[in-house]
Design a protein around this motif. Structure first.
Motif, PDB file in Angstrom:
ATOM      1  N   ILE A 103      33.217   4.136  37.308  1.00 14.07           N
ATOM      2  CA  ILE A 103      32.393   5.321  37.491  1.00 14.07           C
ATOM      3  C   ILE A 103      31.025   5.007  36.921  1.00 14.07           C
ATOM      4  O   ILE A 103      30.884   4.746  35.725  1.00 14.07           O
ATOM      5  N   CYS A 104      30.015   4.987  37.771  1.00 13.01           N
ATOM      6  CA  CYS A 104      28.673   4.564  37.377  1.00 13.01           C
ATOM      7  C   CYS A 104      27.729   5.756  37.372  1.00 13.01           C
ATOM      8  O   CYS A 104      27.874   6.696  38.161  1.00 13.01           O
ATOM      9  N   SER A 105      26.744   5.690  36.488  1.00 15.08           N
ATOM     10  CA  SER A 105      25.754   6.761  36.424  1.00 15.08           C
ATOM     11  C   SER A 105      24.549   6.411  37.287  1.00 15.08           C
ATOM     12  O   SER A 105      24.271   5.243  37.572  1.00 15.08           O
ATOM     13  N   GLU A 106      23.845   7.448  37.698  1.00 16.65           N
ATOM     14  CA  GLU A 106      22.498   7.234  38.197  1.00 16.65           C
ATOM     15  C   GLU A 106      21.642   6.838  36.987  1.00 16.65           C
ATOM     16  O   GLU A 106      22.110   6.823  35.858  1.00 16.65           O
ATOM     17  N   LEU A 107      20.378   6.502  37.227  1.00 17.23           N
ATOM     18  CA  LEU A 107      19.503   6.165  36.104  1.00 17.23           C
ATOM     19  C   LEU A 107      19.345   7.387  35.206  1.00 17.23           C
ATOM     20  O   LEU A 107      19.032   8.484  35.671  1.00 17.23           O
ATOM     21  N   LEU A 108      19.582   7.210  33.918  1.00 17.78           N
ATOM     22  CA  LEU A 108      19.431   8.285  32.948  1.00 17.78           C
ATOM     23  C   LEU A 108      18.240   7.968  32.057  1.00 17.78           C
ATOM     24  O   LEU A 108      18.141   6.874  31.498  1.00 17.78           O
ATOM     25  N   SER A 109      17.345   8.923  31.920  1.00 18.20           N
ATOM     26  CA  SER A 109      16.114   8.695  31.177  1.00 18.20           C
ATOM     27  C   SER A 109      16.368   8.724  29.677  1.00 18.20           C
ATOM     28  O   SER A 109      17.028   9.614  29.157  1.00 18.20           O
ATOM     29  N   LEU A 110      15.819   7.729  28.967  1.00 15.41           N
ATOM     30  CA  LEU A 110      15.918   7.690  27.512  1.00 15.41           C
ATOM     31  C   LEU A 110      14.594   7.178  26.950  1.00 15.41           C
ATOM     32  O   LEU A 110      14.504   6.098  26.381  1.00 15.41           O
ATOM     33  N   LYS A 161       6.997  16.802  25.270  1.00 15.65           N
ATOM     34  CA  LYS A 161       7.936  17.842  25.698  1.00 15.65           C
ATOM     35  C   LYS A 161       8.785  17.352  26.867  1.00 15.65           C
ATOM     36  O   LYS A 161      10.004  17.562  26.903  1.00 15.65           O
ATOM     37  N   LYS A 162       8.143  16.686  27.840  1.00 14.62           N
ATOM     38  CA  LYS A 162       8.868  16.162  28.989  1.00 14.62           C
ATOM     39  C   LYS A 162       9.862  15.093  28.565  1.00 14.62           C
ATOM     40  O   LYS A 162      11.005  15.052  29.031  1.00 14.62           O
ATOM     41  N   ARG A 163       9.464  14.238  27.624  1.00 14.34           N
ATOM     42  CA  ARG A 163      10.363  13.194  27.139  1.00 14.34           C
ATOM     43  C   ARG A 163      11.549  13.802  26.403  1.00 14.34           C
ATOM     44  O   ARG A 163      12.681  13.328  26.531  1.00 14.34           O
ATOM     45  N   ARG A 164      11.297  14.852  25.608  1.00 14.55           N
ATOM     46  CA  ARG A 164      12.395  15.533  24.914  1.00 14.55           C
ATOM     47  C   ARG A 164      13.374  16.123  25.906  1.00 14.55           C
ATOM     48  O   ARG A 164      14.591  16.049  25.725  1.00 14.55           O
ATOM     49  N   GLU A 165      12.855  16.738  26.958  1.00 14.23           N
ATOM     50  CA  GLU A 165      13.725  17.311  27.988  1.00 14.23           C
ATOM     51  C   GLU A 165      14.557  16.239  28.664  1.00 14.23           C
ATOM     52  O   GLU A 165      15.749  16.442  28.944  1.00 14.23           O
ATOM     53  N   ASN A 166      13.957  15.075  28.930  1.00 10.51           N
ATOM     54  CA  ASN A 166      14.695  13.972  29.553  1.00 10.51           C
ATOM     55  C   ASN A 166      15.807  13.463  28.640  1.00 10.51           C
ATOM     56  O   ASN A 166      16.934  13.203  29.080  1.00 10.51           O
ATOM     57  N   ARG A 167      15.491  13.332  27.345  1.00 10.96           N
ATOM     58  CA  ARG A 167      16.512  12.866  26.399  1.00 10.96           C
ATOM     59  C   ARG A 167      17.642  13.883  26.268  1.00 10.96           C
ATOM     60  O   ARG A 167      18.818  13.526  26.181  1.00 10.96           O
ATOM     61  N   HIS A 169      18.603  15.984  28.551  1.00  7.89           N
ATOM     62  CA  HIS A 169      19.383  15.938  29.784  1.00  7.89           C
ATOM     63  C   HIS A 169      20.372  14.776  29.754  1.00  7.89           C
ATOM     64  O   HIS A 169      21.550  14.925  30.109  1.00  7.89           O
ATOM     65  N   THR A 170      19.900  13.606  29.318  1.00  8.37           N
ATOM     66  CA  THR A 170      20.780  12.441  29.203  1.00  8.37           C
ATOM     67  C   THR A 170      21.886  12.703  28.188  1.00  8.37           C
ATOM     68  O   THR A 170      23.055  12.383  28.423  1.00  8.37           O
ATOM     69  N   SER A 171      21.515  13.295  27.052  1.00  5.53           N
ATOM     70  CA  SER A 171      22.503  13.601  26.023  1.00  5.53           C
ATOM     71  C   SER A 171      23.554  14.575  26.547  1.00  5.53           C
ATOM     72  O   SER A 171      24.741  14.443  26.240  1.00  5.53           O
ATOM     73  N   ALA A 172      23.120  15.546  27.365  1.00  3.67           N
ATOM     74  CA  ALA A 172      24.066  16.514  27.932  1.00  3.67           C
ATOM     75  C   ALA A 172      25.047  15.836  28.875  1.00  3.67           C
ATOM     76  O   ALA A 172      26.250  16.144  28.884  1.00  3.67           O
ATOM     77  N   GLN A 173      24.569  14.881  29.682  1.00  3.88           N
ATOM     78  CA  GLN A 173      25.454  14.150  30.589  1.00  3.88           C
ATOM     79  C   GLN A 173      26.488  13.339  29.817  1.00  3.88           C
ATOM     80  O   GLN A 173      27.677  13.319  30.160  1.00  3.88           O
ATOM     81  N   LEU A 174      26.047  12.689  28.731  1.00  2.00           N
ATOM     82  CA  LEU A 174      26.979  11.889  27.947  1.00  2.00           C
ATOM     83  C   LEU A 174      27.923  12.763  27.122  1.00  2.00           C
ATOM     84  O   LEU A 174      29.075  12.403  26.901  1.00  2.00           O
ATOM     85  N   THR A 175      27.435  13.917  26.667  1.00  2.00           N
ATOM     86  CA  THR A 175      28.321  14.854  25.970  1.00  2.00           C
ATOM     87  C   THR A 175      29.432  15.310  26.899  1.00  2.00           C
ATOM     88  O   THR A 175      30.604  15.417  26.498  1.00  2.00           O
ATOM     89  N   ASN A 176      29.093  15.548  28.169  1.00  5.48           N
ATOM     90  CA  ASN A 176      30.094  15.928  29.162  1.00  5.48           C
ATOM     91  C   ASN A 176      31.127  14.815  29.332  1.00  5.48           C
ATOM     92  O   ASN A 176      32.333  15.071  29.438  1.00  5.48           O
ATOM     93  N   LEU A 177      30.651  13.573  29.307  1.00  3.81           N
ATOM     94  CA  LEU A 177      31.557  12.425  29.437  1.00  3.81           C
ATOM     95  C   LEU A 177      32.490  12.338  28.229  1.00  3.81           C
ATOM     96  O   LEU A 177      33.704  12.280  28.365  1.00  3.81           O
ATOM     97  N   PHE A 178      31.900  12.336  27.034  1.00  8.42           N
ATOM     98  CA  PHE A 178      32.694  12.123  25.827  1.00  8.42           C
ATOM     99  C   PHE A 178      33.563  13.320  25.471  1.00  8.42           C
ATOM    100  O   PHE A 178      34.584  13.170  24.799  1.00  8.42           O
ATOM    101  N   SER A 179      33.166  14.519  25.898  1.00 12.52           N
ATOM    102  CA  SER A 179      33.962  15.708  25.579  1.00 12.52           C
ATOM    103  C   SER A 179      35.108  15.909  26.565  1.00 12.52           C
ATOM    104  O   SER A 179      35.785  16.934  26.524  1.00 12.52           O
ATOM    105  N   SER A 180      35.310  14.945  27.468  1.00 16.98           N
ATOM    106  CA  SER A 180      36.429  15.051  28.402  1.00 16.98           C
ATOM    107  C   SER A 180      37.767  15.017  27.676  1.00 16.98           C
ATOM    108  O   SER A 180      38.799  15.335  28.252  1.00 16.98           O
TER     109      SER A 180
END
Length: 265
Positions: A103-110, A161-167, A169-180
């Motif tokens: 299962i691969c991710s699209e590019l996630l901004s960090l 602000k934009k960079r914080r939002e990107n980080r 968003h990435t953190s939310a995607q990984l939280t969804n992964l790890f909280s499975s």
């Protein structure tokens, strides 16, 4: 649907447990029958997650793209569609050989936070104000400099602000992964950085991780922080990493021995 909604909880649980067709969305359809069905299906899914294992999660910088990462998860064929549904819209399924799926991710901004530039501009702004008060420059020059610095600070703040939002968003995607709820056999980190370690410690929670593979990165302190976090929160047992004089001088090798971790170089 009206008759189904009146079934006892035990019967509903039995129907849900007998239904293993996770990839065709039938559990999602069951959740629409009634609020009680929705709650019981969600309970079943949570319980099932606790018994699942992700064989490997690999986090690495995106090739050829600055400030982005990719996430690859190796799972068994029988649970691949389930994990693909849990992880969200930014992950896609790829079939591998020997009954395994990736299962691969699209590019996630960090992106990093350029706080030093921000505060440098703030310092320059104060210097311009003090110079104007002391009369070191003419009023026109001081005014132009002040406007230029103020505009730069506003632009920098918008970018931050934009960079914080990107980080986030990435953190939310990984939280969804790890909280499975699944355990992870191997977590692989390539080129650990301040941003990637902060993102992981914010999103990992207490998911069980058996083995950490960590290579690359320029600052050993972030590798040390990650290892300590995984040891304290995620029951880490093994670490595979490269030998590094800086890590040895910083006491990381001694810390890993004190934690009684199995270290592989």
């Amino acid at each position: 649907a009206a008759n189904l909604s009146r079934l006892p909880d035990d019967i509903i649980r039995l129907i849900v447990a007998m239904n293993e067709d996770l990839d065709k969305g039938s559990l999602g359809q069951m959740r629409l029958i009634s609020m009680r069905w929705n709650l019981l299906v969600r309970d079943h899914m949570k319980e099932k997650r606790r018994m699942l294992t992700i064989k490997r999660v690999k986090i690495a910088p995106a090739k050829g793209v600055k400030d982005y990462i990719t996430v690859d998860c190796l799972v068994g064929e029988s649970t691949s569609h389930y994990f693909a549904g849990v992880f969200g819209e930014f992950f896609y399924l790829q079939k591998l050989s020997r009954g395994q799926h990736q299962i691969c991710s699209e590019l996630l901004s960090l992106p990093p936070d350029p706080f030093y530039l921000y505060w440098l501009l703030v310092g320059v702004g104060f210097a311009v104000i003090i110079s104007a008060v002391l009369g070191l420059f003419s009023f026109e020059v001081s005014l132009i400099a002040a406007v230029a610095v103020y505009s730069s600070i506003m632009i920098m703040e918008a970018k931050r602000k934009k960079r914080r939002e990107n980080r986030e968003h990435t953190s939310a995607q990984l939280t969804n992964l790890f909280s499975s709820g699944a355990s992870i056999t191997t977590l692989s980190i390539e080129k650990a950085s301040k941003e990637s370690v902060e993102m992981l410690t914010n999103s990992l929670g207490s998911v069980k991780i058996d083995h950490l593979v960590c290579y690359g990165g320029h600052v050993c302190i972030w590798k040390a922080e990650l290892i300590k976090y995984l040891f304290n929160k995620c029951w880490l047992k093994r670490v595979t990493t490269e030998r590094c004089a800086t890590c040895r001088e910083a006491g990381l090798e001694w810390d890993m021995k004190a934690m009684q971790l199995q270290v592989i170089y």
